[in-house]
Design a protein around this motif. Structure first.
Motif, PDB file in Angstrom:
ATOM      1  N   ARG A  76       0.827  -1.205   0.000  1.00  0.00           N
ATOM      2  CA  ARG A  76       0.000   0.000   0.000  1.00  0.00           C
ATOM      3  C   ARG A  76       0.863   1.257   0.000  1.00  0.00           C
ATOM      4  O   ARG A  76       0.530   2.249  -0.661  1.00  0.00           O
ATOM      5  CB  ARG A  76      -0.919  -0.015   1.216  1.00  0.00           C
ATOM      6  CG  ARG A  76      -2.056   0.993   1.170  1.00  0.00           C
ATOM      7  CD  ARG A  76      -2.938   0.826   2.390  1.00  0.00           C
ATOM      8  NE  ARG A  76      -3.501  -0.516   2.465  1.00  0.00           N
ATOM      9  CZ  ARG A  76      -4.180  -0.979   3.503  1.00  0.00           C
ATOM     10  NH1 ARG A  76      -4.378  -0.211   4.570  1.00  0.00           N
ATOM     11  NH2 ARG A  76      -4.665  -2.219   3.494  1.00  0.00           N
ATOM     12  N   ALA A  77       1.964   1.228   0.715  1.00  0.00           N
ATOM     13  CA  ALA A  77       2.854   2.395   0.767  1.00  0.00           C
ATOM     14  C   ALA A  77       3.594   2.582  -0.559  1.00  0.00           C
ATOM     15  O   ALA A  77       3.804   3.718  -1.007  1.00  0.00           O
ATOM     16  CB  ALA A  77       3.851   2.243   1.911  1.00  0.00           C
ATOM     17  N   LEU A  78       3.967   1.474  -1.212  1.00  0.00           N
ATOM     18  CA  LEU A  78       4.741   1.573  -2.454  1.00  0.00           C
ATOM     19  C   LEU A  78       3.897   2.008  -3.650  1.00  0.00           C
ATOM     20  O   LEU A  78       4.437   2.541  -4.624  1.00  0.00           O
ATOM     21  CB  LEU A  78       5.413   0.229  -2.753  1.00  0.00           C
ATOM     22  CG  LEU A  78       6.529  -0.188  -1.793  1.00  0.00           C
ATOM     23  CD1 LEU A  78       7.075  -1.550  -2.173  1.00  0.00           C
ATOM     24  CD2 LEU A  78       7.645   0.844  -1.765  1.00  0.00           C
ATOM     25  N   VAL A  79       2.591   1.786  -3.600  1.00  0.00           N
ATOM     26  CA  VAL A  79       1.728   2.198  -4.721  1.00  0.00           C
ATOM     27  C   VAL A  79       0.954   3.465  -4.379  1.00  0.00           C
ATOM     28  O   VAL A  79       0.040   3.844  -5.122  1.00  0.00           O
ATOM     29  CB  VAL A  79       0.744   1.061  -5.093  1.00  0.00           C
ATOM     30  CG1 VAL A  79       1.487  -0.169  -5.568  1.00  0.00           C
ATOM     31  CG2 VAL A  79      -0.162   0.721  -3.911  1.00  0.00           C
ATOM     32  N   SER A  80       1.312   4.126  -3.301  1.00  0.00           N
ATOM     33  CA  SER A  80       0.596   5.334  -2.882  1.00  0.00           C
ATOM     34  C   SER A  80       0.998   6.536  -3.733  1.00  0.00           C
ATOM     35  O   SER A  80       2.053   6.539  -4.404  1.00  0.00           O
ATOM     36  CB  SER A  80       0.882   5.628  -1.408  1.00  0.00           C
ATOM     37  OG  SER A  80       2.256   5.911  -1.218  1.00  0.00           O
ATOM     38  N   ASP A  81       0.193   7.563  -3.694  1.00  0.00           N
ATOM     39  CA  ASP A  81       0.497   8.800  -4.414  1.00  0.00           C
ATOM     40  C   ASP A  81       1.702   9.511  -3.798  1.00  0.00           C
ATOM     41  O   ASP A  81       2.460  10.188  -4.511  1.00  0.00           O
ATOM     42  CB  ASP A  81      -0.718   9.731  -4.386  1.00  0.00           C
ATOM     43  CG  ASP A  81      -1.894   9.163  -5.168  1.00  0.00           C
ATOM     44  OD1 ASP A  81      -1.655   8.367  -6.101  1.00  0.00           O
ATOM     45  OD2 ASP A  81      -3.041   9.516  -4.839  1.00  0.00           O
ATOM     46  N   ASP A  82       1.868   9.347  -2.500  1.00  0.00           N
ATOM     47  CA  ASP A  82       3.020   9.970  -1.844  1.00  0.00           C
ATOM     48  C   ASP A  82       4.326   9.395  -2.375  1.00  0.00           C
ATOM     49  O   ASP A  82       5.299  10.121  -2.593  1.00  0.00           O
ATOM     50  CB  ASP A  82       2.928   9.757  -0.334  1.00  0.00           C
ATOM     51  CG  ASP A  82       4.097  10.376   0.406  1.00  0.00           C
ATOM     52  OD1 ASP A  82       4.186  11.618   0.466  1.00  0.00           O
ATOM     53  OD2 ASP A  82       4.943   9.608   0.933  1.00  0.00           O
ATOM     54  N   PHE A  83       4.352   8.063  -2.615  1.00  0.00           N
ATOM     55  CA  PHE A  83       5.556   7.450  -3.174  1.00  0.00           C
ATOM     56  C   PHE A  83       5.838   7.985  -4.572  1.00  0.00           C
ATOM     57  O   PHE A  83       6.994   8.238  -4.937  1.00  0.00           O
ATOM     58  CB  PHE A  83       5.402   5.930  -3.212  1.00  0.00           C
ATOM     59  CG  PHE A  83       6.602   5.216  -3.772  1.00  0.00           C
ATOM     60  CD1 PHE A  83       7.660   4.872  -2.949  1.00  0.00           C
ATOM     61  CD2 PHE A  83       6.671   4.904  -5.121  1.00  0.00           C
ATOM     62  CE1 PHE A  83       8.772   4.213  -3.465  1.00  0.00           C
ATOM     63  CE2 PHE A  83       7.770   4.255  -5.654  1.00  0.00           C
ATOM     64  CZ  PHE A  83       8.833   3.908  -4.819  1.00  0.00           C
ATOM     65  N   LYS A  84       4.804   8.160  -5.369  1.00  0.00           N
ATOM     66  CA  LYS A  84       4.995   8.663  -6.732  1.00  0.00           C
ATOM     67  C   LYS A  84       5.577  10.075  -6.707  1.00  0.00           C
ATOM     68  O   LYS A  84       6.447  10.404  -7.524  1.00  0.00           O
ATOM     69  CB  LYS A  84       3.665   8.649  -7.478  1.00  0.00           C
ATOM     70  CG  LYS A  84       3.132   7.250  -7.734  1.00  0.00           C
ATOM     71  CD  LYS A  84       1.788   7.294  -8.448  1.00  0.00           C
ATOM     72  CE  LYS A  84       1.248   5.893  -8.682  1.00  0.00           C
ATOM     73  NZ  LYS A  84      -0.088   5.913  -9.349  1.00  0.00           N
ATOM     74  N   SER A  85       5.106  10.899  -5.780  1.00  0.00           N
ATOM     75  CA  SER A  85       5.629  12.257  -5.699  1.00  0.00           C
ATOM     76  C   SER A  85       7.085  12.265  -5.225  1.00  0.00           C
ATOM     77  O   SER A  85       7.897  13.050  -5.717  1.00  0.00           O
ATOM     78  CB  SER A  85       4.770  13.101  -4.764  1.00  0.00           C
ATOM     79  OG  SER A  85       4.784  12.569  -3.451  1.00  0.00           O
ATOM     80  N   LYS A  86       7.413  11.385  -4.260  1.00  0.00           N
ATOM     81  CA  LYS A  86       8.801  11.308  -3.785  1.00  0.00           C
ATOM     82  C   LYS A  86       9.706  10.695  -4.847  1.00  0.00           C
ATOM     83  O   LYS A  86      10.888  11.043  -4.952  1.00  0.00           O
ATOM     84  CB  LYS A  86       8.858  10.469  -2.503  1.00  0.00           C
ATOM     85  CG  LYS A  86       8.108  11.081  -1.322  1.00  0.00           C
ATOM     86  CD  LYS A  86       8.801  12.319  -0.801  1.00  0.00           C
ATOM     87  CE  LYS A  86       8.018  12.939   0.368  1.00  0.00           C
ATOM     88  NZ  LYS A  86       7.847  12.015   1.501  1.00  0.00           N
TER      89      LYS A  86
END
Length: 276
Positions: A76-86
């Motif tokens: 869930r953390a790896l496919v989150s929008d926050d990961f994409k932005s980072k």
């Protein structure tokens, strides 16, 4: 998903054979792990304190404190929008992830580089079955290392990685500077030496004053104790309170403690007599 230059199908502890049956040398395995290390470090720095993981406290082998999480929260953390932005920032050293399958491939990198380790959470009845000396604890579940990594949503993994402290270099430099400052004390200017002397004498005097206050208040307490009415003069320097709170109140008469056991026995005796 495949990570460029990284062989994901050669986990540690395998038979060292490729899918086609060819023998893989230990040097090739070490080279593959070295290539995976930067990717694993970037992922670990992002995930280690990530709120999505909801890291929990546990006891490895019922003794060592660890932090663990569920595999589904890792995905869930790896496919989150926050990961994409980072991941868009090259400084974070994060590889792009499209879906849960790609997240599973990268979780293999974390496992092979020993950033995370698969574990099994034991239920209360399983703890004693595993080791009779272990004691179940409600606030911290007991976990043991698993010999097989599973990628089911409710499988557990523990952290084997600690994020580097950015202030460690500053602390190290300050420590070195302090050591050299003490070593070079003979070369200090006279005014600095005199200032350090008076400062040290002031600190010693303050420490001696604290001990004197403690001794005086103890003597007063012992004297008043002989007369049956103990008296405490504050400050109480040994109480777990602040400096100002140790002076409140300024003095106090100690109240004698009531014996509850005697009263309870007397009342029970009276009740028995009434019944008779």
């Amino acid at each position: 998903m495949s990570v460029p230059g990284v062989q994901l199908g050669v986990p540690q502890g395998s038979s060292n054979k490729a899918p086609n049956g060819a023998q893989i040398s230990p040097q090739a395995i070490q080279q593959a792990l070295a290539q995976m290390k930067p990717i694993a470090i970037g992922l670990s720095n992002y995930l280690r304190d990530n709120k999505i993981l909801k890291n929990r406290k546990g006891l490895l082998n019922n003794t060592d404190d660890i932090e663990f999480f569920r595999y589904k929260r890792l995905v869930r953390a790896l496919v989150s929008d926050d990961f994409k932005s980072k991941q868009a920032d090259p400084k974070n050293r994060l590889v792009p992830i499209k879906d849960a399958k790609a997240a599973e491939e990268l979780s293999k990198v974390l496992i092979q580089t020993q950033m995370i380790i698969p574990v099994t959470k034991l239920h209360f009845h399983e703890i004693r079955q595993t080791n009779k000396k272990w004691t179940p604890k409600r606030d911290k579940p007991t976990l043991i290392k698993s010999s097989k990594a599973e990628f089911s949503p409710d499988s557990y993994y523990m952290w084997n990685y600690t994020k580097p402290n950015p202030f460690m270099i500053v602390y190290g430099l300050l420590l070195i500077a302090g050591v050299f400052t003490v070593i070079l004390f003979p070369l200090w200017p006279r005014k600095m030496k005199v200032g350090v002397y008076y400062l040290s004498m002031s600190l010693l005097g303050l420490l001696g004053l604290f001990f004197a206050i403690a001794i005086v208040r103890l003597i007063i307490y012992l004297i008043t104790l002989l007369f049956g009415k103990p008296f405490w003069l504050y400050p109480n320097l040994f109480a777990d309170v602040g400096v100002i709170e140790s002076f409140i109140p300024l003095y106090e008469w100690e109240k004698p403690k009531k014996r509850k056991s005697t009263g309870s026995k007397t009342s029970s005796t009276v009740e028995l007599k009434d019944v008779e």
